[in-house]
Design a protein around this motif. Structure first.
Motif, PDB file in Angstrom:
ATOM      1  N   GLY A 133       0.777  -1.230   0.000  1.00  0.00           N
ATOM      2  CA  GLY A 133       0.000   0.000   0.000  1.00  0.00           C
ATOM      3  C   GLY A 133       0.809   1.280   0.000  1.00  0.00           C
ATOM      4  O   GLY A 133       0.266   2.360   0.266  1.00  0.00           O
ATOM      5  N   PHE A 134       2.097   1.232  -0.301  1.00  0.00           N
ATOM      6  CA  PHE A 134       2.904   2.440  -0.378  1.00  0.00           C
ATOM      7  C   PHE A 134       2.754   3.077  -1.749  1.00  0.00           C
ATOM      8  O   PHE A 134       2.930   2.416  -2.768  1.00  0.00           O
ATOM      9  CB  PHE A 134       4.394   2.121  -0.175  1.00  0.00           C
ATOM     10  N   GLY A 135       2.476   4.362  -1.799  1.00  0.00           N
ATOM     11  CA  GLY A 135       2.483   5.084  -3.062  1.00  0.00           C
ATOM     12  C   GLY A 135       3.899   5.459  -3.443  1.00  0.00           C
ATOM     13  O   GLY A 135       4.728   5.765  -2.577  1.00  0.00           O
ATOM     14  N   ALA A 136       4.213   5.431  -4.745  1.00  0.00           N
ATOM     15  CA  ALA A 136       5.574   5.737  -5.197  1.00  0.00           C
ATOM     16  C   ALA A 136       6.013   7.127  -4.764  1.00  0.00           C
ATOM     17  O   ALA A 136       7.181   7.363  -4.453  1.00  0.00           O
ATOM     18  CB  ALA A 136       5.651   5.603  -6.718  1.00  0.00           C
ATOM     19  N   GLU A 137       5.059   8.049  -4.699  1.00  0.00           N
ATOM     20  CA  GLU A 137       5.396   9.427  -4.372  1.00  0.00           C
ATOM     21  C   GLU A 137       5.785   9.608  -2.909  1.00  0.00           C
ATOM     22  O   GLU A 137       6.390  10.617  -2.520  1.00  0.00           O
ATOM     23  CB  GLU A 137       4.221  10.348  -4.701  1.00  0.00           C
ATOM     24  N   SER A 138       5.441   8.609  -2.055  1.00  0.00           N
ATOM     25  CA  SER A 138       5.711   8.750  -0.619  1.00  0.00           C
ATOM     26  C   SER A 138       7.076   8.212  -0.222  1.00  0.00           C
ATOM     27  O   SER A 138       7.493   8.354   0.935  1.00  0.00           O
ATOM     28  CB  SER A 138       4.632   8.013   0.187  1.00  0.00           C
ATOM     29  N   VAL A 139       7.800   7.589  -1.153  1.00  0.00           N
ATOM     30  CA  VAL A 139       9.057   6.917  -0.830  1.00  0.00           C
ATOM     31  C   VAL A 139      10.234   7.845  -1.110  1.00  0.00           C
ATOM     32  O   VAL A 139      10.368   8.402  -2.203  1.00  0.00           O
ATOM     33  CB  VAL A 139       9.208   5.608  -1.622  1.00  0.00           C
ATOM     34  N   LEU A 140      11.096   7.990  -0.105  1.00  0.00           N
ATOM     35  CA  LEU A 140      12.342   8.719  -0.262  1.00  0.00           C
ATOM     36  C   LEU A 140      13.492   7.834   0.201  1.00  0.00           C
ATOM     37  O   LEU A 140      13.327   7.020   1.104  1.00  0.00           O
ATOM     38  CB  LEU A 140      12.341  10.031   0.532  1.00  0.00           C
ATOM     39  N   MET A 141      14.645   8.049  -0.416  1.00  0.00           N
ATOM     40  CA  MET A 141      15.787   7.201  -0.120  1.00  0.00           C
ATOM     41  C   MET A 141      16.906   7.991   0.555  1.00  0.00           C
ATOM     42  O   MET A 141      17.448   8.944  -0.022  1.00  0.00           O
ATOM     43  CB  MET A 141      16.325   6.551  -1.403  1.00  0.00           C
ATOM     44  N   GLY A 142      17.213   7.601   1.792  1.00  0.00           N
ATOM     45  CA  GLY A 142      18.442   8.060   2.410  1.00  0.00           C
ATOM     46  C   GLY A 142      19.543   7.077   2.059  1.00  0.00           C
ATOM     47  O   GLY A 142      19.286   5.947   1.649  1.00  0.00           O
ATOM     48  N   VAL A 143      20.790   7.499   2.222  1.00  0.00           N
ATOM     49  CA  VAL A 143      21.925   6.647   1.902  1.00  0.00           C
ATOM     50  C   VAL A 143      22.877   6.652   3.094  1.00  0.00           C
ATOM     51  O   VAL A 143      23.166   7.718   3.662  1.00  0.00           O
ATOM     52  CB  VAL A 143      22.657   7.136   0.634  1.00  0.00           C
ATOM     53  N   PHE A 144      23.359   5.469   3.456  1.00  0.00           N
ATOM     54  CA  PHE A 144      24.333   5.364   4.531  1.00  0.00           C
ATOM     55  C   PHE A 144      25.654   4.909   3.932  1.00  0.00           C
ATOM     56  O   PHE A 144      25.743   3.831   3.331  1.00  0.00           O
ATOM     57  CB  PHE A 144      23.859   4.387   5.608  1.00  0.00           C
ATOM     58  N   VAL A 145      26.665   5.740   4.078  1.00  0.00           N
ATOM     59  CA  VAL A 145      28.004   5.456   3.566  1.00  0.00           C
ATOM     60  C   VAL A 145      28.829   4.939   4.745  1.00  0.00           C
ATOM     61  O   VAL A 145      29.043   5.663   5.711  1.00  0.00           O
ATOM     62  CB  VAL A 145      28.640   6.709   2.942  1.00  0.00           C
ATOM     63  N   GLN A 146      29.288   3.692   4.665  1.00  0.00           N
ATOM     64  CA  GLN A 146      29.881   3.024   5.822  1.00  0.00           C
ATOM     65  C   GLN A 146      31.223   2.403   5.466  1.00  0.00           C
ATOM     66  O   GLN A 146      31.378   1.798   4.395  1.00  0.00           O
ATOM     67  CB  GLN A 146      28.929   1.949   6.338  1.00  0.00           C
ATOM     68  N   THR A 147      32.177   2.520   6.366  1.00  0.00           N
ATOM     69  CA  THR A 147      33.489   1.933   6.164  1.00  0.00           C
ATOM     70  C   THR A 147      33.381   0.443   5.855  1.00  0.00           C
ATOM     71  O   THR A 147      32.694  -0.297   6.563  1.00  0.00           O
ATOM     72  CB  THR A 147      34.360   2.131   7.413  1.00  0.00           C
ATOM     73  N   ALA A 148      34.049  -0.001   4.798  1.00  0.00           N
ATOM     74  CA  ALA A 148      34.024  -1.412   4.415  1.00  0.00           C
ATOM     75  C   ALA A 148      34.925  -2.214   5.349  1.00  0.00           C
ATOM     76  O   ALA A 148      36.007  -1.764   5.724  1.00  0.00           O
ATOM     77  CB  ALA A 148      34.485  -1.572   2.970  1.00  0.00           C
ATOM     78  N   ILE A 149      34.461  -3.387   5.730  1.00  0.00           N
ATOM     79  CA  ILE A 149      35.281  -4.292   6.540  1.00  0.00           C
ATOM     80  C   ILE A 149      35.423  -5.623   5.806  1.00  0.00           C
ATOM     81  O   ILE A 149      34.491  -6.085   5.142  1.00  0.00           O
ATOM     82  CB  ILE A 149      34.684  -4.518   7.938  1.00  0.00           C
ATOM     83  N   ASP A 150      36.599  -6.225   5.924  1.00  0.00           N
ATOM     84  CA  ASP A 150      36.854  -7.521   5.287  1.00  0.00           C
ATOM     85  C   ASP A 150      36.631  -8.594   6.348  1.00  0.00           C
ATOM     86  O   ASP A 150      37.569  -9.027   7.028  1.00  0.00           O
ATOM     87  CB  ASP A 150      38.279  -7.571   4.748  1.00  0.00           C
ATOM     88  N   SER A 151      35.417  -9.014   6.496  1.00  0.00           N
ATOM     89  CA  SER A 151      35.050  -9.877   7.616  1.00  0.00           C
ATOM     90  C   SER A 151      35.531 -11.310   7.412  1.00  0.00           C
ATOM     91  O   SER A 151      35.615 -11.813   6.294  1.00  0.00           O
ATOM     92  CB  SER A 151      33.535  -9.866   7.813  1.00  0.00           C
ATOM     93  N   THR A 152      35.823 -11.957   8.538  1.00  0.00           N
ATOM     94  CA  THR A 152      36.180 -13.368   8.529  1.00  0.00           C
ATOM     95  C   THR A 152      34.944 -14.227   8.316  1.00  0.00           C
ATOM     96  O   THR A 152      34.931 -15.156   7.510  1.00  0.00           O
ATOM     97  CB  THR A 152      36.845 -13.750   9.866  1.00  0.00           C
ATOM     98  N   ASN A 153      33.900 -13.908   9.068  1.00  0.00           N
ATOM     99  CA  ASN A 153      32.601 -14.567   8.953  1.00  0.00           C
ATOM    100  C   ASN A 153      31.537 -13.484   8.990  1.00  0.00           C
ATOM    101  O   ASN A 153      31.777 -12.374   9.496  1.00  0.00           O
ATOM    102  CB  ASN A 153      32.354 -15.538  10.113  1.00  0.00           C
ATOM    103  N   ALA A 154      30.368 -13.803   8.505  1.00  0.00           N
ATOM    104  CA  ALA A 154      29.276 -12.839   8.547  1.00  0.00           C
ATOM    105  C   ALA A 154      27.950 -13.579   8.502  1.00  0.00           C
ATOM    106  O   ALA A 154      27.880 -14.731   8.074  1.00  0.00           O
ATOM    107  CB  ALA A 154      29.378 -11.851   7.377  1.00  0.00           C
ATOM    108  N   GLY A 155      26.924 -12.888   8.953  1.00  0.00           N
ATOM    109  CA  GLY A 155      25.616 -13.542   8.925  1.00  0.00           C
ATOM    110  C   GLY A 155      24.523 -12.660   9.468  1.00  0.00           C
ATOM    111  O   GLY A 155      24.678 -11.436   9.603  1.00  0.00           O
ATOM    112  N   VAL A 156      23.430 -13.300   9.786  1.00  0.00           N
ATOM    113  CA  VAL A 156      22.261 -12.630  10.342  1.00  0.00           C
ATOM    114  C   VAL A 156      21.747 -13.474  11.493  1.00  0.00           C
ATOM    115  O   VAL A 156      21.981 -14.688  11.555  1.00  0.00           O
ATOM    116  CB  VAL A 156      21.163 -12.453   9.271  1.00  0.00           C
ATOM    117  N   MET A 157      21.045 -12.839  12.422  1.00  0.00           N
ATOM    118  CA  MET A 157      20.402 -13.585  13.502  1.00  0.00           C
ATOM    119  C   MET A 157      19.072 -12.940  13.854  1.00  0.00           C
ATOM    120  O   MET A 157      18.864 -11.743  13.643  1.00  0.00           O
ATOM    121  CB  MET A 157      21.298 -13.689  14.734  1.00  0.00           C
ATOM    122  N   ILE A 158      18.192 -13.774  14.384  1.00  0.00           N
ATOM    123  CA  ILE A 158      16.884 -13.340  14.861  1.00  0.00           C
ATOM    124  C   ILE A 158      16.842 -13.624  16.348  1.00  0.00           C
ATOM    125  O   ILE A 158      17.258 -14.693  16.806  1.00  0.00           O
ATOM    126  CB  ILE A 158      15.745 -14.084  14.144  1.00  0.00           C
TER     127      ILE A 158
END
Length: 678
Positions: free
Chosen positions: A529-554
């Motif tokens: 139900g989002f209208g295209a006109e209501s969406v704006l994009m911010g951008v986060f510029v973040q230092t890159a890291i060369d990780s050994t392992n990576a993942g997600v958790m809940i």
């Protein structure tokens, strides 16, 4: 209680009901448990479920059965004492509880009448074996070496065609205790039987004891069915063989996917031929939309006769049901527009966060808090809150936010609103997904070519040089239509990895802005139900890291909301881009803060990983095959960090992106974990 309520369960081999499909493909017997863990239902949970009424509630009287037997010398003996969960489904599990009395001389085996005594403690008390023992004394039989009893379960694992015996995942087994159990079970049982491990501790003990075992992970690999998101749906079966078929899906389709795609347009339900993780983008979308989603082995073959047919789909813990609709039911379906509006629509989610366009400064991460979501989006704001929480033994890579105002000014100066209006007026745009995809691709290409104001681009470069040292950065989306309480938006927008030049930074920002018009983002927002006109994009510029392992958790069990003490962790080696793709199953574990047990759902078998390329972007490198990504120590540390992040956001469960560099846990993202069922 512990041993019964946490018992693992097993699926069957491809049964006869998977062939010769007609109107009803699979009969189900729903149970309120997480089948991804192959978990045996808790007796306590079953007591709290609605009980059957009418003829189904009439119990057939059982013949007289002894409270226990010292040995099971035949299949008939086993059947006499067995309780069967989910009979006739792929989750069918026949099992008998047992208790080994180590105080008796010699030790005495009790195979328990399991339908009569659903719990070990009931058997002890009701048979007067230990009539007045308090709970603390009972609990010792799971936790200490000098216990009186060993409490276990013996089950028929139909999917591998063998009997196994097992213990509660939190049982603090020792080598001598396991050897004693092995000897007692094998001496008193009529058939070959293997030890089944339910935790990483059990695996280590079995290896030390030299006892052959079957792991929970090995059993899960053989399962022909995995429910990822429970629910019901009505739609038309569409077998998807390639990207062309994926792009042609409609909101009232039930998609049968030969592969697990990175993204998916809104549909009514999903069945896949390949298993994926709980945090694959497809499954997160399914949870956000509240649609049923399951892995079904050989789904396209099994459901070939249903292709193009209107069906009712039900995904339950113990199986799935697919029933063809009658002509009368099809005629009664609402118009497609009504169905499309209902598919995935989330109460309250169709409203993007109202942006504050007055803020034009580039905001450093250290200054961001949750309130800055109206200027920079929840992703960047949440990460600022995580940094401010100062969670021990963690770091957050530095970065800065390019606020919504920059996107708004850029798009206004280049006439975006008029361009969207013309695009939507194209013939076929509203009704044909392929027409939409082509039009959206053209718009994205145009956006990337539009010029950025010179002063604005110079400000980005200056912040990159002064704050981040001009090193490699990840340029990430942080829109006002993602990471919301009722809408995740996971995987919809573009991240540009390891950008290393000023020109590359400008291009990357425009690519992230253009990803507002990624087809999967457009379709998901439309469904919510989002209208295209209501969406704006911010951008986060973040230092890159060369990780050994990576993942997600809940921060809770994604397969069973009744397990808030569980943390689910998914991981791969290297940079974590692939963890959520779903193309290859990541390493998955569950940690219970109650039982202190670590249960393995899958181990990563990848031969390559992604690392930062010195020239920018990422590269694929070979890795040692067979090495575990997650050690027990890291799992416990991650779970504790997840709990701390959850506390930071007022005890709301979180979907957290993490990585490791050396002995540090790096936090990259925290968003509300969104799940909806219909």
């Amino acid at each position: 209680m512990k041993n019964d309520s946490n018992r693992t369960r097993k699926l069957g081999t491809a049964p006869a009901w998977l062939s010769g499909l007609a109107l009803c493909v699979v009969a189900v017997a729903p149970t309120p448990v997480g089948a991804q863990l192959a978990r045996k239902p808790s007796y306590y949970q079953q007591q709290n479920q609605p009980q059957p009424e009418g003829p189904a509630a009439q119990l057939v009287p059982r013949p007289a059965v002894p409270a226990s037997m010292p040995a099971l010398r035949s299949q008939g003996d086993f059947d006499t004492l067995a309780r069967v969960y989910d009979a006739g489904t792929p989750m069918q599990l026949a099992h008998v509880l047992f208790a080994i009395d180590r105080q008796a001389k010699p030790a005495r085996m009790h195979y328990i009448d399991t339908p009569r005594f659903q719990l070990h403690v009931r058997f002890l008390r009701d048979t007067r074996l230990t009539p007045n023992t308090i709970k603390r004394e009972i609990d010792r039989n799971y936790l200490v070496p000098d216990r009186r009893f060993l409490f276990g379960t013996l089950s028929w694992q139909q999917n591998i065609g063998t009997f196994t015996y097992e213990f509660w995942e939190g049982d603090r087994l020792t080598v001598p205790l396991l050897r004693e159990a092995e000897a007692q079970v094998k001496a008193s049982f009529f058939a070959p039987v293997k030890f089944k491990t339910n935790s990483t501790l059990h695996e280590r003990i079995a290896k030390e004891a030299g006892i052959d075992f079957v792991s929970q992970e090995a059993l899960i690999r053989e399962q022909p069915y995995l429910p990822m998101n429970l629910g019901t749906a009505t739609g038309r079966v569409r077998i998807v063989n390639d990207a062309f078929g994926l792009n042609a899906l409609l909101p009232d389709d039930i998609a049968v996917l030969r592969e697990v795609p990175i993204n998916l347009p809104p549909v009514a339900g999903v069945l896949t031929e390949r298993p994926s993780t709980a945090l694959s983008h497809v499954n997160l979308l399914a949870k956000g939309w509240g649609i049923p989603n399951a892995y079904v082995r050989d789904a396209a073959t099994v459901l070939k006769a249903q292709a193009g047919q209107w069906v009712a789909l039900k995904v339950a813990a113990s199986g799935y049901q697919l029933r063809r609709l009658s002509p009368e039911e099809i005629a009664a379906l609402p118009p497609r527009a009504v169905r499309a509006a209902a598919t995935g629509a989330l109460p309250g989610s169709g409203k993007a966060a109202k942006p504050d366009l007055r803020e034009t400064r580039l905001l450093p991460l250290a200054s961001l808090r949750a309130r800055h979501s109206v200027q920079c989006g929840s992703k960047a704001a949440n990460l600022g809150a995580v940094l401010a929480a100062r969670i021990p033994s963690t770091t957050v890579p530095d970065g800065f936010c390019i606020p919504f105002a920059h996107y708004d000014r850029f798009m206004r100066s280049n006439g975006l609103a008029e361009r969207i209006a013309r695009m939507q007026q194209q013939p076929g745009f509203a009704g044909d997904p392929q027409v939409r995809q082509k039009a959206l691709a053209q718009l994205r290409d145009e956006i990337v070519q539009w010029p950025v104001d010179a002063a604005t681009a110079a400000a980005w470069r200056a912040a990159w040089q002064s704050q981040l040292g001009g090193g490699g950065v990840f340029v990430r989306s942080s829109s006002n239509s993602e990471d919301l309480p009722g809408f995740s938006g996971a995987g919809l927008y573009t991240t540009v990895p390891n950008v290393k030049t000023g020109d590359g930074l400008e291009l990357a920002v425009k690519k992230v802005w253009a990803s507002v018009f990624n087809p999967e983002a457009w379709e998901a927002r439309s469904a919510a139900g989002f209208g295209a006109e209501s969406v704006l994009m911010g951008v986060f510029v973040q230092t890159a890291i060369d990780s050994t392992n990576a993942g997600v958790m809940i921060t809770r069990d994604p397969f069973d909301a009744g397990h808030p003490h569980v943390t689910y962790i998914s991981a791969k080696r290297g940079i974590g881009i692939r963890v959520v793709e779903g193309k290859r199953v990541a390493e998955q574990v569950m940690y219970s803060s109650w039982s202190k047990a670590i249960q393995v759902l899958s181990r990563s078998a990848e031969e390559t990983a992604l690392q930062l390329d010195k020239d920018g972007g990422v590269k694929e490198v070979p890795v040692e095959v067979g090495r575990h990504v997650l050690t027990d120590e890291l799992v416990v540390r991650l779970a504790n960090v997840g709990a701390a992040v959850k506390r930071t956001f007022n005890a709301v469960d979180q979907d957290i992106e993490w990585a490791t560099v050396g002995d540090k846990i790096v936090l990259l993202q925290a968003r509300p974990y969104v799940e909806r069922r219909r």
